[in-house]
Scaffold this motif. Structure first.
Motif, mmCIF file in Angstrom:
data_model
loop_
_atom_site.group_PDB
_atom_site.id
_atom_site.type_symbol
_atom_site.label_atom_id
_atom_site.label_comp_id
_atom_site.label_asym_id
_atom_site.label_seq_id
_atom_site.Cartn_x
_atom_site.Cartn_y
_atom_site.Cartn_z
ATOM 1 N N ILE A 9 0.869 -1.229 0.126
ATOM 2 C CA ILE A 9 0.125 0.080 -0.106
ATOM 3 C C ILE A 9 0.783 1.170 -0.069
ATOM 4 O O ILE A 9 0.725 2.301 -0.776
ATOM 5 C CB ILE A 9 -0.864 0.088 1.416
ATOM 6 C CG1 ILE A 9 -2.132 -1.254 1.086
ATOM 7 C CG2 ILE A 9 -1.484 1.199 1.515
ATOM 8 C CD1 ILE A 9 -2.957 -1.185 2.178
ATOM 9 N N PHE A 11 3.839 1.514 -1.008
ATOM 10 C CA PHE A 11 4.591 1.734 -2.200
ATOM 11 C C PHE A 11 3.770 2.064 -3.251
ATOM 12 O O PHE A 11 4.205 3.237 -4.075
ATOM 13 C CB PHE A 11 5.362 0.672 -2.627
ATOM 14 C CG PHE A 11 6.405 0.512 -3.661
ATOM 15 C CD1 PHE A 11 7.529 1.281 -3.614
ATOM 16 C CD2 PHE A 11 6.120 0.070 -5.042
ATOM 17 C CE1 PHE A 11 8.492 1.485 -4.668
ATOM 18 C CE2 PHE A 11 6.974 0.275 -6.091
ATOM 19 C CZ PHE A 11 7.969 0.959 -5.699
ATOM 20 N N LEU A 12 2.574 1.814 -3.386
ATOM 21 C CA LEU A 12 1.629 2.096 -4.376
ATOM 22 C C LEU A 12 1.287 3.543 -4.168
ATOM 23 O O LEU A 12 1.134 4.531 -5.141
ATOM 24 C CB LEU A 12 0.428 1.345 -4.299
ATOM 25 C CG LEU A 12 0.335 -0.069 -5.019
ATOM 26 C CD1 LEU A 12 -0.993 -0.647 -4.942
ATOM 27 C CD2 LEU A 12 0.679 0.004 -6.723
ATOM 28 N N THR A 13 1.157 3.756 -2.898
ATOM 29 C CA THR A 13 0.863 5.432 -2.460
ATOM 30 C C THR A 13 2.001 6.407 -2.960
ATOM 31 O O THR A 13 1.732 7.315 -3.733
ATOM 32 C CB THR A 13 0.666 5.529 -1.183
ATOM 33 O OG1 THR A 13 -0.195 4.683 -0.621
ATOM 34 C CG2 THR A 13 0.094 6.970 -1.083
ATOM 35 N N CYS A 15 4.226 5.737 -5.286
ATOM 36 C CA CYS A 15 4.250 5.881 -6.918
ATOM 37 C C CYS A 15 3.134 6.687 -7.574
ATOM 38 O O CYS A 15 3.356 7.459 -8.387
ATOM 39 C CB CYS A 15 4.000 4.430 -7.415
ATOM 40 S SG CYS A 15 5.495 3.288 -7.111
ATOM 41 N N LEU B 611 4.827 -4.870 -6.633
ATOM 42 C CA LEU B 611 6.046 -3.887 -6.588
ATOM 43 C C LEU B 611 6.831 -3.514 -7.855
ATOM 44 O O LEU B 611 6.868 -2.357 -8.126
ATOM 45 C CB LEU B 611 6.745 -4.248 -5.340
ATOM 46 C CG LEU B 611 5.985 -4.400 -4.088
ATOM 47 C CD1 LEU B 611 7.172 -4.802 -2.935
ATOM 48 C CD2 LEU B 611 5.461 -3.032 -3.595
ATOM 49 N N ALA B 614 4.547 -1.617 -10.455
ATOM 50 C CA ALA B 614 4.518 -0.214 -9.951
ATOM 51 C C ALA B 614 5.683 0.486 -10.207
ATOM 52 O O ALA B 614 5.494 1.508 -10.838
ATOM 53 C CB ALA B 614 3.971 -0.222 -8.317
ATOM 54 N N VAL B 618 6.363 3.801 -12.878
ATOM 55 C CA VAL B 618 6.961 5.042 -12.484
ATOM 56 C C VAL B 618 8.186 5.276 -13.405
ATOM 57 O O VAL B 618 8.463 6.355 -14.138
ATOM 58 C CB VAL B 618 7.407 5.131 -11.152
ATOM 59 C CG1 VAL B 618 8.227 6.368 -10.802
ATOM 60 C CG2 VAL B 618 6.252 5.101 -10.392
ATOM 61 N N ALA B 692 6.889 12.145 -2.192
ATOM 62 C CA ALA B 692 6.094 10.912 -2.542
ATOM 63 C C ALA B 692 6.480 9.885 -1.234
ATOM 64 O O ALA B 692 5.692 8.895 -0.971
ATOM 65 C CB ALA B 692 6.380 10.345 -4.013
ATOM 66 N N VAL B 695 4.980 10.652 1.878
ATOM 67 C CA VAL B 695 3.390 10.130 1.812
ATOM 68 C C VAL B 695 3.291 8.593 2.087
ATOM 69 O O VAL B 695 2.533 8.079 2.885
ATOM 70 C CB VAL B 695 2.759 10.883 0.563
ATOM 71 C CG1 VAL B 695 1.241 10.412 0.384
ATOM 72 C CG2 VAL B 695 2.717 12.276 0.776
ATOM 73 N N GLY B 696 4.105 7.774 1.103
ATOM 74 C CA GLY B 696 4.047 6.411 1.123
ATOM 75 C C GLY B 696 4.140 5.980 2.494
ATOM 76 O O GLY B 696 3.630 4.921 2.953
ATOM 77 N N VAL B 699 1.419 6.645 4.989
ATOM 78 C CA VAL B 699 0.078 5.549 4.365
ATOM 79 C C VAL B 699 0.514 4.249 4.880
ATOM 80 O O VAL B 699 -0.402 3.668 5.508
ATOM 81 C CB VAL B 699 -0.200 5.843 3.113
ATOM 82 C CG1 VAL B 699 -1.184 4.995 2.847
ATOM 83 C CG2 VAL B 699 -0.789 7.155 2.859
ATOM 84 N N GLY B 700 1.421 3.848 4.531
ATOM 85 C CA GLY B 700 1.874 2.369 4.779
ATOM 86 C C GLY B 700 1.955 2.110 6.448
ATOM 87 O O GLY B 700 1.259 1.065 6.665
ATOM 88 N N SER B 703 -1.557 2.021 7.680
ATOM 89 C CA SER B 703 -2.223 0.776 7.101
ATOM 90 C C SER B 703 -1.704 -0.233 8.074
ATOM 91 O O SER B 703 -2.446 -1.224 8.492
ATOM 92 C CB SER B 703 -1.845 0.420 5.693
ATOM 93 O OG SER B 703 -1.958 -0.633 5.515
#
Lengths: 117, 931
Positions: A9, A11-13, A15, B611, B614, B618, B692, B695-696, B699-700, B703
């Motif tokens: 999650i 990593f997807l965020t 990217c 992974l 993704a 990029v 980025a 933020v990642g 969020v990770g 989660s």
């Protein structure tokens, strides 16, 4: 497993955010799509991860939480509508403005060096 | 109820001049005067009660939860002010009838004036803090309209703007103070607040709320250093100056000091702030007044000085000083209003207000001159006039205070100095204007004004004399009642007699008269000295500082809003990092105590694929087709993840949406460049990567923290009731079409709106149609491959069948309207791709907008149908039927709802994709009327 899931999650965020910060419309659309994946997985994971527990009555002993699933299901469909709208907006913007930069105009030559696209 | 009418009559009166605008001027003025005259009568009707020391109250509940009620409260202080407002207001109406010329819009003036009168009465009669503040702001606004009455003059516009800015800013401070008081006391009711002295003064917010409160008072009452707006407001017509800037509005701040005197005064801070401000204002105003050549300018500074005097009295903190303050409010209103009106008459009848031109007017207008001289003498504090009495009381009080400890003797000395200047400028007003040789360079010969223009002045001057000679008889009761209201208790013993014997205050008065005369005689030297000082223009420096402020705001705004989406995104994401990251910092550990599931090889492989894909998206995002392929792998992995973790419905939906999305993006690439040029310079890339990754990471972590925490869910309810209440075993589908059916209805509506928006966006798009791909290769010659068309054609019935199957089993097994709709849409899209638009159009000519509408109507109709059975919207119903051949079948109204979902999804998806697809052909959507 949760660690791996959270890593995905995150990593997807990352990217998705990186692509959203690009200057052209198409990468931004890709970024938003990627971010939708991450957000959907995030909401889904709020019901915790369950193996072999589909919420169909009579098929398992321990059911997965059906509520986040219902939320994510509509989120996927609405996410598609949003992506579609954005793509069409990008096409329209390019048709009307003659370029596909998110600001509607290319950074002029003088600013090229400072302000990347 | 009569109390409410005192307030309502002037408000209704604002309409009277507008209605009677067509009548002749005198009739219009007379009609305008009727409502306030009635209000005055109503007020006097209560006089006996109020003068006996009681207070009246009208209460009407409005918004009780906010503490906002309509409360009208009439006590001695409110009575005194209402009397001034209505009484002087009536005189002003008469005066303005003659002052305004034929060219001025008299109805407009009267309407503004009545509006102001209402606002002012509202302040003094309010029994609720918030209500009081509302009227307070209304006075700022109505005075803005009055000052800018001659809006064609730049001076009037600038003066009005300045007054509004200063008093408006003060009003905001006052609002803050009131809100704080409301918080501290727990009520906005005036009586409760006035009874909570100890609670307020012992609260830690007291200094803050006092300063804010005083800011409001001081800006309104033109106290130093906010005094500068008042002289500039003199650009207003003279009736306005006489009414607002001497008798009423500038007294609103003083009124507030008096009103809240019981609750806020008595502390060290109050003494220091109020008395020193008052003292400074008193001195500065008196000194500067002497040097003004403009009659109204002189009076303006003199007003500032007298307001300072009253403020000083309220700041001294003794009960007698407060009584003297109230007394001076009455006296100042009478003599200053009459002086302003006299100045207006002089201006009106001689064409100038410049004291260097106006000389020797005695011979032209002896009656006006006499009146003005009496009023000016009252202002100077000459015995047998009202100004003398309150000034005596003031002197006496300055002798009895201990504000500055051992230096307290300075205050009576400074008071005497101010009085000296007061005498000097009063003498200048009299001598320069009415004597001192002949007029110089006047455009017209001065003469006496119309008879009735002088009446208001005569009334007020008569009052000055009567109060001066028979003080106890004329104002004794009024003063007592008002003072009792200010002090909220016992009024100390005081004597209103003219003669107290030869004492120190009398000596101070004599000294002031003598000193003033001396200064006036030798004024030439003082003028030379004053002229040698650098000139300070308050108006210009005020405006330039406002301009500078606005410019810096603009710079900030331009910096924030430079039109770059990337910059906005950066700000937004940065805010997210800060707001979401901070709470995580205070968390000791992310792990919430829940046992993790074991990782198996399949899951690990899937995660690695996800992974990598993704990452590849990029890395190759400039090669758009490649990036598209990569992101489809990500989507596939996501749907596999849904399968693994017990969400078959999600997996099916994700998979079919993935197909549709990729087709859509492929189509879009036809109209967009195929490559993204390399542009971002390294620093930008580094910045974006760091944002980025932050933020990642957040969020990770969120989660992970969420997933490892034990949880309780409300879903047990759904699982228990899905079969019994909703008639289905697939809980997810039952939630969608039954438990949360209303949400789903909203969601398909959004889908429909989005597709219609897209249709609209594509209409009449000025599109260029590339004839080759990005690398210059021409498109394939063979438009439709034979293989694909054959296969797709035979696939169509099969696909439809599958979707019907998925649709019907949806209530009990994974499937349902959403998924079935997407499958159908994909099957039809395949026909478009394989056969082309013409082929499909010939066989299936459907307008997809209608399909969307039909779908929404079916879903809505199912919901409405429940009403027919007296059930709430979208109540579902189900039963089992035995149908020959098919066996026992369950029929549920939820199926009908799901059908609506199905039709909407098919319609929207096809509308989006087919509209875009048609762009490449001659069937592009256009406005019918433009063809």
């Amino acid at each position: 497993m949760e660690t791996l899931f959270a890593c995905c999650i995150g990593f997807l965020t990352a990217c998705g955010v990186f692509l959203m910060l690009r200057g052209r419309t198409f990468p931004v659309v890709l970024g938003l799509t990627m971010l939708s994946y991450a957000v959907n997985l995030f909401i889904f994971s709020s019901g915790r991860l369950t193996l072999r527990g589909a919420a169909v009555l009579g098929t398992a002993e321990q059911y997965a939480d059906p509520l986040p699933q219902a939320l994510v299901l509509t989120a996927i469909v609405i996410g598609f509508a949003m992506t579609a709208f954005l793509v069409i907006l990008a096409i329209r913007a390019r048709a009307d403005l003659g370029n596909d930069h998110v600001d509607g105009k290319l950074p002029d030559a003088a600013n090229m060096k400072k302000e990347s696209r | 109820m009569t109390l409410l009418w005192i307030l309502l009559l002037p408000l209704l009166g604002a309409l009277v001049p507008v209605i009677t605008a067509k009548w002749n001027r005198s009739a219009c003025a007379l009609a305008t005067a009727i409502p306030p005259a009635f209000a005055l009568m109503l007020l006097l009707y209560h006089a006996e009660t109020i003068l006996a020391g009681e207070s009246l109250r009208f209460f009407w509940q409005w918004v009780p939860l906010l503490g906002l009620d309509v409360v009208i409260r009439l006590d001695g202080l409110a009575f005194l002010f209402s009397l001034l407002i209505l009484g002087i207001g009536l005189l002003i109406i008469l005066y303005a009838r003659y002052y305004l010329s034929e060219r001025d819009s008299m109805p407009r003036f009267y309407a503004y004036l009545m509006l102001f009168m209402t606002a002012m009465l509202g302040i003094v009669l309010s029994g609720n803090l918030l209500q009081l503040w509302l009227f307070w702001e209304l006075t700022s606004i109505s005075s803005f309209l009055l000052i800018s009455f001659w809006w064609h003059k730049a001076e009037a516009r600038r003066g009005a703007r300045m007054a509004l800015t200063v008093t408006g800013a003060g009003g905001l401070a006052l609002l803050a103070a009131f809100l704080l008081i409301g918080e501290v006391v727990g009520s906005y009711d005036l009586e409760v607040v006035l009874a909570s002295t100890d609670i307020i003064q012992q609260h830690s917010w007291y200094p803050l709320l006092l300063v804010l409160f005083l800011l409001g008072c001081f800006t309104k009452s033109a106290q130093f250093p906010f005094h500068f707006w008042l002289p500039n407001a003199m650009a207003a017509p003279t009736p306005v100056s006489a009414y607002l800037h001497s008798a009423t509005m500038v007294k609103a701040g003083i009124f507030l000091l008096a009103r809240f005197y019981p609750a806020l005064s008595g502390t060290e801070l109050w003494f220091i702030l109020v008395s020193l401000t008052g003292l400074a204002t008193l001195l500065i105003g008196a000194y500067l007044a002497l040097f003004k050549h403009d009659l109204k300018g002189l009076l303006a500074y003199s007003t500032i000085s007298h307001l300072g005097l009253i403020t000083l009295l309220f700041g001294m903190g003794s009960d007698l000083a407060a009584v003297a303050g109230v007394f001076h409010i009455i006296n100042h209103a009478t003599f200053k209003a009459s002086l302003f009106m006299a100045a207006g008459i002089i201006d009106h009848e001689s064409g100038s207000r410049d004291m260097r031109k106006l000389n020797g007017l005695w011979q032209f207008m002896p009656i006006t001159a006499t009146l003005a001289m009496v009023a000016a003498a009252a202002m100077a504090g000459v015995p047998l006039l009202n100004g003398f009495l309150s000034k005596e009381m003031f002197f006496a009080e300055t002798l009895h205070q201990h504000l500055l400890g051992s230096l307290s003797w300075v205050i009576p000395v400074l008071a005497t100095v101010a009085a000296v200047f007061s005498v000097a400028y009063s003498m200048r007003f009299i001598h320069d204007v009415f004597f001192n040789g002949q007029p110089k360079g006047l455009t017209k010969t001065p003469h006496e004004p119309p008879r009735y223009m002088r009446v208001p002045v005569e009334v007020l001057v008569a009052l000055c004399i009567l109060v001066g000679i028979f003080p106890g008889y004329i104002v004794g009761d009024l003063l007592h009642a008002a003072s009792a209201a200010v002090l909220a208790g016992e009024v100390p013993q005081y004597s209103l007699s003219i003669w107290h014997g030869i004492n120190l205050p009398l000596m101070m008065s004599v000294l002031a008269l003598a000193g003033g005369t001396l200064i006036y005689v030798n004024r030439k030297h003082l003028f030379d000295f004053q002229n040698s000082l650098p000139d300070f223009d308050a108006l210009n420096s005020f405006e330039s500082s406002i301009k500078k402020f606005a410019a810096s705001c603009n710079r900030l705004y331009d910096w924030l809003d430079n039109g770059s989406l990337q910059r906005y995104m950066t700000f937004l994401l940065f805010a997210f990092v800060v707001l979401a990251g901070m709470p995580l910092l205070s968390l000791d550990t992310l792990w919430g105590g829940r046992q993790e599931l074991a990782v198996d090889a399949v899951n690990a492989a899937g995660a690695v694929m996800l992974l990598l894909a993704a990452f590849a998206t990029v890395i190759w995002h400039r090669k758009r087709v490649v990036a598209l392929l990569m992101i489809s792998v990500v989507g596939l992995m996501v749907s596999i993840a849904f399968t693994r973790f017990s969400a078959p419905d999600l997996a099916l939906t994700q998979l079919s949406v993935e197909v549709v999305t990729i087709i859509l993006l492929m189509l879009a690439l036809f109209f967009l460049p195929h490559k993204t040029p390399k542009q971002s310079e390294a620093s930008r890339v580094v910045r974006d990567i760091s944002i980025a990754s932050m933020v990642g990471v957040i969020v990770g972590s969120l989660s992970y923290a969420l997933m490892t925490r034990p949880f309780s869910t409300i879903s047990d309810f759904f699982i228990t009731n899905a079969k019994t209440g909703g008639g289905g075993t697939n809980v997810v589908n039952v939630i969608l079409v039954d438990f949360r059916g209303f949400d789903t209805l909203g969601e398909i509506t959004v889908l429909g709106i989005a597709s219609l928006g897209i249709f609209k966006l594509l209409t009449r798009i000025p599109l260029f149609k590339p004839s080759s791909d990005g690398d210059g290769r021409p498109w394939a010659i063979e438009r439709h491959s034979l293989l694909l068309s054959t296969v797709s054609q035979s696939l169509l019935p099969l696909a439809i069948m599958v979707s019907v199957y998925i649709f019907f089993r949806g209530h009990n097994l994974p499937g349902g309207g959403f998924i079935a709709g997407l499958v159908t849409a994909v099957a039809i899209i395949l026909q478009y791709i394989a056969q082309g638009v013409d082929w499909v159009k010939a066989r299936m000519n459907v307008e997809y907008q209608r399909v969307v509408a039909v779908g929404l109507l079916i879903a809505l109709g199912t919901g409405v149908a429940s009403w027919l059975f007296n059930r709430p919207f979208l109540t579902s119903w189900f039963d089992y039927f035995d149908i020959p051949l098919l066996g026992k079948i369950e029929l549920a109204s939820a199926i009908a709802f799901d059908l609506g979902v199905y039709v909407t999804v098919v319609g929207s998806t096809l509308l989006i994709l087919a509209s875009l697809g048609k762009m490449t052909t001659s069937h592009r959507p256009v406005h019918k009327d433009t063809i």
